[in-house]
Design a protein around this motif. Structure first.
Motif, mmCIF file in Angstrom:
data_model
loop_
_atom_site.group_PDB
_atom_site.id
_atom_site.type_symbol
_atom_site.label_atom_id
_atom_site.label_comp_id
_atom_site.label_asym_id
_atom_site.label_seq_id
_atom_site.Cartn_x
_atom_site.Cartn_y
_atom_site.Cartn_z
ATOM 1 N N HIS A 1 0.336 -1.105 -0.143
ATOM 2 C CA HIS A 1 -0.350 0.204 0.236
ATOM 3 C C HIS A 1 0.827 1.464 0.053
ATOM 4 O O HIS A 1 0.307 2.434 -0.189
ATOM 5 N N ILE A 2 1.830 0.999 0.308
ATOM 6 C CA ILE A 2 3.198 1.941 0.355
ATOM 7 C C ILE A 2 3.246 3.056 -1.151
ATOM 8 O O ILE A 2 3.022 1.980 -1.777
ATOM 9 N N GLY A 3 3.251 4.395 -1.055
ATOM 10 C CA GLY A 3 3.805 5.064 -2.020
ATOM 11 C C GLY A 3 4.582 4.358 -3.173
ATOM 12 O O GLY A 3 4.898 4.822 -4.816
ATOM 13 N N ARG A 4 5.731 4.329 -2.584
ATOM 14 C CA ARG A 4 7.260 3.589 -3.625
ATOM 15 C C ARG A 4 7.652 2.248 -2.937
ATOM 16 O O ARG A 4 8.566 2.068 -1.959
ATOM 17 N N VAL A 5 6.689 1.266 -3.571
ATOM 18 C CA VAL A 5 7.177 0.165 -2.846
ATOM 19 C C VAL A 5 8.661 -0.377 -2.839
ATOM 20 O O VAL A 5 8.385 -1.314 -2.067
#
Lengths: 1100, 463
Positions: free
Chosen positions: B143-147
């Motif tokens: 779910h994080i922006g920069r996986v």
């Protein structure tokens, strides 16, 4: 800037070929030092090093941009005063619809990146507006045309300047032979004196040629009104700052038009509650305007009712009617109050009438002003040239079309914006040879034989006259990016002079300058940006018209649910449609409706109810065989029985942002111009909205009203309640409080515990009590209560109570909140050891909500746009937004024609106990030693927890790759621009601010790059930073001075002074976040007899 | 199958002075072994298994494709907005972590409390825990922006990062809590599997089965010494796991309770979350075991009594959760804080009122049916009720996260969150992953703890 020599070879990109010597050097560099300059060997002498570095710098510069001098040579020695990467500011001016605004443009390495107002000129004082701000974006717009094109048969083909010139020469030759007998020119209004001069020359050379001017939004009525009232064409100037009573009649003086920036400034000046007196403003209008929001009293009237209102006003003023303002119904009281106020302030008040009202209403308003002795004192006049109304001129052109063999159209877009009844497009086909010269191809150019691309205002020499008539010089900031030419140069060619822009502009200025136009004088003039003292001189006027108004419709009548009046209003984002390809403006929320990327049929709740229309429902309007479909937007405060539709939407050929039907890119909004006729340019009666079963989701950046009932209740509690978001009250109450308690609070208010830089106060506990207990005196207690919960008398009682206990909050703060507040001492915030404590103050009394700060911030901080779908999802990226709240209670009183609107600009509050910082798992948002809440983009991984925990919701997340930045993983075909186009867009970016890629959080930084730059300069000069030396982009652009940034720890700074005012409060102070941004309460000055109907209390 | 004789003995009736049998059908030790091992040893599983596997594997594949889509395009493929920065992603995370609570509770706490009936279900419940935590762990990870930078969440002392994580953030505590929980649960589960794996190894006929079971059974001989050490280790791990059952969801609840968002900022969250987790976990165990015992002929080992006991826990936790719902409202009113009381009013009457009422009906009203013995002992009815419970518990997280975020302090930012097809796809896909793993488990590993069940089996005639 030398003239353009690239003639037929129109480079899409200004590529400068290095000469052989440099190429050799470059090759040597490559070969010898493949990686980095750090690997330079020992064998290089210092001289050689400098040579090499100079060469590589020059080459770097040559890739993306141009310097003032185009002869590229290695900078063995850096030219004096040229610092790579440093900002250089140049003065210039940009004309919008006949009024130029003097400007300063920030350039870096030869490319303009930010526009500001010219602080030396009174029309700007450093401020500007949304349109000016957005011109940076359209300069680098990849959709701009880069070459001429020609129509052959039914298809268009790219052409070259050479071919165009050959074709144009034929036209000139033909025109010369018959003295322009079959030649016509159509231009947009433009204040440029050079253009006027060339027009004269043109008409001298071709005496039989015809010259027409057209703009879809013009001040025709104002001009005709003056003509009618005074018998000569004059231009009125209002001194709003000296105005004690201001009555605006369908006139939004604050948002559109050439005087808006100056009007904002003066308006706010007169309404500064910290002065001894404050003006009182009455707004009578149909559509909610900025003045309507700022006004003390507002009345919504349909356009057709306004004439009778003005007639009533005129009668009242003439009779010196002393009707007490306490008698009669609300409307009568309203009028009586205006008359009373105006008569009491003779020669110190003004009645302003808007563009959309017919000339006879204007004339009546001038008679009223004359009766009030305002002419000459508050209102002065300058001479202006006489002209026919634009629509009439266009009509003449259309009628005469058959007689012309050649039509030159210089800018403008009549095919799109001409009134429908003129059938301009059909008429255009009758002209054999049509030549369009403009910034970019559009609906009109597509139907012309020839199109030639004109230069952007930032690319060409030009001039203009500001509203007060000052002669302004516009110098180019950059060589034309798309091989274009300026319209002045084009006209010069048309009269076979072929002078370049500089020569033309300088020649024009010579006539205006009081001294000889030597090179030094010229350089100084260009440096200044305008010729001081060249403002038009005032003329005396006298009323010649005494014909009374004979209004058709009574202003006191209420709409009965019959047919509707359709109001055409210029878009407050894309103006008349010319800015339709500007993503910044398309995504800018309308002040009132908060609608982006669309236009809508705006109606009042009562209209919606009686016509059985729902929010976001698509309705059809059919007139004269033209049919448009628009979504409904319900707006409290809109005049009942009227529908406002914004012009400037529904462009079919403009670009990838605004729409291009040929390429399958849908238009933004619907073109309502199709419903206009030359006789009814601003409103049409007897219109019906036909409902359809379709519904859409509108791209609203905020839901000020269209929520469910639960949501509206939430808004009411938050604007009343224990700790209202927007605080404020009456000027009289405020003054009384200030008299008793002084205008400033104790300095310890601004102090955090253990503050070492605080002199004069020991960090002792005796101040804790004041720190903890003092609360903003809530000046108008009624705001603290849910709407309609108590009667007016009790409210007044409480206000009285409060004045007795002002300062202490015991009687008002309920236990739960008081506890919260005292708990602050448990966490007094971080310690600061430096001399800087950055802070900001937002004066809600001054903010008129003009939106300029949003665009300025966008330009300064490279804030991306996200597009309609993303706005619908709620993902807009603006770092500063202007919250709007409707305080009224339209549910309990659905027929209320008035609503109280309040604006509140919100950006990152830079809390000392920042809730975002503690929850970030990777420490990507941290506190600086100077109190900034810093965002470390390259550390952020995008958990978005900070966004959740920010109570102000000012954090913005890059859900997608909005800036089209480099990302590690992405779909290979992502993005709408190719590499070259992306580089072009990149030229407009501020190099001091990181471009944020997908997946990171961003937010307002208080323009940290400006803080750091100033710190570097100050340190190099061994001096402290001045108290107000650093300004933020939003502050620079703000025409009213509502936003103030500075060092809170410096007692001389404006922000310190503002924070100490009794009006200062922290947003959501009950949370104990200790925001560094504070708001100054909104003070209004209602008429005592109408106080009940003052916007803030309209619910009682 | 051999042992279908005594199915109809009702072991849900309490007879004074007599322990109700936990193994039916009069199975002796070797029959127990055969019943369990038969699932893995039969040449091919039942047709239903194939159908279920095909569907769930397809869903897993879809999950994978959607994750790739998410990675390539960005978090914007979901419906998350500002201010609803967290939505389905974290709803799913908390939901799956909650599901993962039943296994460890059954295997550890019930073990320490000597609840013998746990033996029939603990293996499957623990497996389910592990699979649920895998599903849960997926969501915060993606779910994080920069996986590609997800590992920055871990305290890795590298020069590259040059910075520790921020230890004050509850998200970091999550990383530790869920990480620890997963590790310990996996260990515990695997420890318990060792003797049974050895049994399977001994019975295996094919070469690959011998190698695989042999390797994973760690050379188990079944000697008295081995058993002695095994039991001590098992006890220690049970003691380790017990606090984890409480800590994981407590810490997950801190993600919310520690923040300032009205509706999140409540001290009741830790116990309320744990109760809810156990509630949903047990419901999921019931949902899975009823079909599994039918499919693989385990009705004698996983008896109605087991199921009934679980249903009793479900009704107890349902009451706890219902009580927590009520207390939240009381506190919101009692605090006198406008934004807090508004947040709760908004849950009931606001934009997402439907989600709130789904939650209340599924979590508080429907489980009350378990007061009727006929319902709580009827396998297919209890599955339906438990599915409702799981729907309700998913909505509970939705209500807490989305409803609170969509309307917090400044009305100007309020936004109605709408999920996209990717959101739904990934929710369904995570179920696919969960079911795929569970089906594989049923097929290849002993679904019931053979050695432990033998301990509680009634003395057989043969012995």
């Amino acid at each position: 800037m030398p003239s353009l020599k690239n003639g037929s070879t129109i480079a899409q990109w200004p590529v400068v070929e290095p000469n052989d010597e440099i190429r050799d050097l470059y090759v040597t560099l490559e070969r010898e030092f493949p990686q980095a300059a750090a690997e330079f060997g020992d064998g290089i002498s210092r001289r050689r090093w400098l040579q090499l570095m100079g060469a590589s710098l020059a080459l770097t510069g040559a890739v993306g941009c141009r310097y003032q001098v185009e002869n590229i040579a290695p900078f063995v020695f850096r030219p004096k005063d040229r610092h790579p990467g440093a900002y250089v500011r140049y003065a210039t001016a940009i004309d919008l619809d006949g009024v130029a605004l003097p400007l300063l443009v920030n350039t870096v390495d030869g490319r303009p990146i930010k526009i500001d107002g010219n602080p030396d000129h009174p029309d700007s004082r450093g401020a500007s507006d949304i349109f000016t701000q957005s011109r940076i974006l359209d300069l680098y717009d990849p959709d701009r045309s880069n070459k001429p094109s020609v129509k052959s048969g039914s298809t268009r083909a790219d052409s070259t300047w050479q071919e165009f010139e050959t074709a144009f020469q034929e036209v000139i030759d033909g025109a010369t032979s018959n003295q322009g007998g079959t030649l016509a020119v159509l231009t947009q209004p433009n204040s440029s004196p050079s253009l006027q001069r060339l027009k004269q020359r043109f008409l001298e050379k071709y005496p039989n040629a015809k010259w027409f001017e057209y703009s879809a939004i013009g001040n025709d009525n104002e001009l005709l009104g003056c003509q009618r009232a005074f018998g000569k064409p004059v231009r009125p100037h209002f001194a709003f700052d000296k105005c004690k009573i201001l009555v605006t009649i369908d006139a939004d003086i604050l948002s559109l038009g050439g005087t808006a920036v100056r009007a904002n400034h003066e308006f706010a000046d007169a309404r500064n509650p910290d002065k001894d007196s404050m003006s009182r403003v009455y707004a009578i209008e149909s559509q909610f305007s900025l003045v309507g929001v700022s006004a003390d009293h507002r009345m919504a009237l349909a356009p057709s009712q306004i004439a009778s209102f003005v007639a009533a006003l005129e009668t009242g003023i003439a009779a010196e009617a002393k009707t007490p303002s306490t008698v009669g119904d609300e409307k009568e009281k309203f009028l009586a109050a205006i008359i009373e106020d105006l008569l009491a302030n003779k020669s110190g008040c003004a009645v302003v009438c808007g563009w959309s009202q017919p000339p006879e209403v204007h004339a009546a308003v001038w008679r009223i002003n004359q009766a009030l002795d305002n002419l000459g004192s508050i209102i002065t006049f300058t001479e202006t040239h006489q002209r026919e109304p634009y629509a009439a001129q266009l009509q003449k052109l259309v009628v005469g079309m058959q007689g012309f063999s050649t039509l030159l159209i210089l800018d403008g877009n009549p095919v799109y914006d001409a009134p429908a009844d003129l059938k301009f497009s059909d008429a255009l086909k009758k002209v054999k040879n049509t030549i369009y010269v403009g910034l970019t191809e559009n609906e009109t150019s597509r139907e012309c034989t020839w199109f030639a691309n004109a230069s952007h205002p930032l690319e060409a020499w030009s001039d203009g006259r500001s509203f007060d008539g000052t002669h302004c010089i516009a110098q180019p900031m950059i060589a034309p990016l798309y091989g274009s030419r300026s319209i002045l140069e084009f006209l010069s060619t048309a009269i076979s002079e072929k002078k370049n822009g500089l020569e033309i502009v300088r020649e024009t200025a010579t006539a205006v300058l009081s001294k000889e136009n030597s090179d030094n004088v010229w350089a100084e003039t260009v440096h200044m940006g305008f010729i001081a003292g060249s403002a038009a001189s005032t003329v005396d006027v006298a009323i010649v018209d005494t014909l009374r108004l004979t209004p058709l419709k009574d202003w006191k009548s209420n709409w009965d649910g019959g047919k509707l009046e359709l109001i055409f209003a210029p878009s407050r984002q894309v103006f008349d449609g010319r800015f339709a390809n500007s993503g910044w403006l398309q995504e800018l929320p309308d002040f009132i409706t908060k609608l982006t990327w669309d236009n809508a049929a705006v109606i009042s709740p009562k209209t919606a109810r009686l016509k059985n229309l729902k929010q976001s429902q698509i309705v059809k309007v059919e007139l004269d065989g033209n049919q448009i479909e628009l979504p409904v937007h319900i707006q409290p405060g809109h005049a009942n029985g009227t529908v406002t539709v914004a012009l400037g939407y529904g462009r079919t050929f403009v670009g990838r942002v605004g729409g291009n039907v040929e390429k399958g890119i849908p238009s933004v909004g619907a073109d309502v111009g199709k419903l206009r006729t030359s006789a009814q340019m601003y409103s049409r009666p007897d219109v019906e909205l036909v409902e359809t079963s379709k519904r859409v989701r509108l791209a609203l950046s905020q839901d000020p009203f269209t929520l469910d009932e639960m949501g509206r209740e939430g808004i009411r509690t938050r604007l009343g309640g224990n700790s209202p978001l927007i605080r404020g009250g009456n000027f009289a109450d405020y003054k009384e409080y200030v008299t008793q308690h002084g205008p400033l609070v104790d300095e310890s208010e601004l102090k955090t515990e253990h503050d070492p830089d605080w002199h004069g106060h020991a960090p002792a506990t005796e101040h804790n009590e004041t720190t903890n207990n003092r609360q903003l005196p809530v000046i108008n207690a009624s705001l603290r209560r849910p709407a309609g919960s108590e009667s007016h008398d009790e409210t007044a009682q409480e206000a009285d109570d409060h004045r007795d206990h002002a300062g202490g909050h015991d009687t008002h703060w309920p236990q739960g909140l008081a506890l919260h507040f005292e708990n602050k001492s448990l966490n007094p915030g971080p310690k600061y050891s430096g001399t800087h404590k950055w802070a900001m103050s937002v004066d809600l009394s001054k903010c008129t909500g003009c939106n300029a700060c949003i665009i300025a911030c966008q330009a300064e901080n490279n804030v991306p746009i996200v597009g309609k779908d993303q706005v619908i999802r709620g993902r807009e990226m603006h770092w500063i937004r202007i919250d709007a709240y409707v305080i009224d209670d339209p549910v309990n009183d659905p027929d209320a024609e008035n609503a109280d609107f309040k604006f509140q600009p919100v950006m990152c509050q830079h809390c000392e106990n920042a809730p975002c910082e503690t929850v970030c798992p990777v420490a990507a948002t941290v506190h600086s030693s100077e109190g900034l809440n810093d965002m470390v983009y390259n550390r952020c991984i995008g958990t978005r927890y900070c966004g959740n925990n920010c109570p102000y919701k000012v954090r913005r997340f890059n859900y997608l790759n909005y800036s089209e930045a480099v990302t590690l993983i992405k779909y290979p075909t992502e993005g709408i621009y190719n590499e070259q186009e992306k580089q072009m867009r990149g030229l407009g970016m501020n190099p001091e601010v990181t471009i944020r890629s997908r997946g990171v959080m961003e937010k307002c930084t208080y323009c940290v790059q400006r803080i750091q730059n100033t710190k570097i300069i100050a340190r190099n000069e061994h001096r402290p930073i001045g108290p107000n030396e650093i300004t933020t982009a939003c502050q620079d652009v703000c025409p009213t001075g509502a936003l103030v940034f500075g060092n809170m720890a410096d007692r001389e700074s404006d922000v310190h002074k503002n924070h100490r005012k009794v009006r200062a409060y922290q947003l959501l102070d009950q949370l104990g976040n200790l925001p560094r941004t504070r708001y100054l309460a909104r003070v209004r000055n209602p008429h005592p007899a109408l106080e009940k109907h003052a916007p803030s209390e309209s619910h009682t | 199958m051999a042992t279908t004789v005594e199915h109809h003995v009702d072991n849900t009736i309490e007879r004074p002075g007599e322990r109700a049998p936990l193994v039916l059908g009069g199975l002796n030790y070797s029959e127990i072994t055969r019943t369990v091992c038969d699932v893995a040893e039969r040449p091919r599983p039942p047709r239903a298994w194939y159908i279920a596997f095909a569907i769930s594997f397809a869903l897993t594949a879809m999950f994978g494709v959607l994750i790739m889509h998410l990675f390539l395009k960005g978090v914007g493929v979901w419906g998350n907005t500002s201010p609803v920065y967290w939505a389905f992603d974290i709803v799913n995370f908390v939901f799956w972590v909650g599901i993962g609570h039943a296994g460890t509770l059954i295997s550890a706490i019930l073990f320490l409390f000597r609840q013998n009936w746990r033996t029939g279900i603990n293996r499957a419940a623990e497996a389910m825990t592990i699979f649920a935590v895998i599903c849960a762990g997926t969501f915060p990870g993606i779910h994080i922006g920069r996986v590609w930078a997800f590992y920055w969440l871990f305290p890795i002392p590298t020069e590259h990062l040059a910075l520790w994580p921020q230890f004050r953030s509850p998200l970091l505590w999550d990383v530790f809590a869920v990480g620890t929980y997963f590790t310990v649960s996996l260990l515990f589960w695997y420890m318990g599997l060792v003797p049974d794996l050895a049994t399977m190894r001994d019975r295996a006929k094919s070469k690959w089965a011998k190698i695989a079971y042999g390797a994973f059974s760690l050379g188990w001989t079944g000697s008295a010494r081995a058993w002695h050490r095994y039991e001590i280790a098992y006890m220690i791990l049970a003691a380790f796991s017990t606090p984890l059952v409480l800590s994981v969801h407590t810490i997950v609840s801190f993600d919310f309770a520690v923040s300032q968002v009205p509706g999140w900022h409540t001290t009741i969250f830790p116990p309320y979350f744990v109760a809810g987790a156990i509630f949903s976990g047990f419901a999921m165990v019931v949902t899975l075991l009823v079909p599994a015992r039918e499919l693989f002929g385990l009705k004698d080992l996983i008896t109605i009594r087991h199921l009934e006991n679980m249903n009793k826990i479900i009704i107890a936790t349902s009451l706890m959760v219902g009580c927590a719902y009520g207390i939240e409202f009381f506190i919101a009113w009692y605090s006198g804080v406008d934004s807090e009381s508004y947040a709760f009013k908004n849950r009931v009457f606001g934009w997402y009122y439907w989600a709130y009422w789904i939650m209340v009906i599924c979590n508080v009203v429907i489980p009350q049916l378990f007061w009727f013995k006929s319902i709580r002992t009827s396998p297919w009815l209890m599955v339906i009720i438990c599915i409702f419970v799981n729907i309700g518990m998913w909505f509970e997280r939705f209500v807490i996260i989305v409803t609170s975020l969509s309307r917090d302090y400044l009305p100007s930012s309020w936004t109605y969150y709408q999920p996209t097809w990717v959101d739904f796809g990934m929710l369904i896909g995570s179920f696919g992953l969960f079911t795929t793993l569970f089906l594989l488990f049923c097929r290849f590993l002993p679904t019931v703890a053979i050695s432990e069940v033998k301990n509680v089996a009634p003395k057989t005639h043969h012995s």
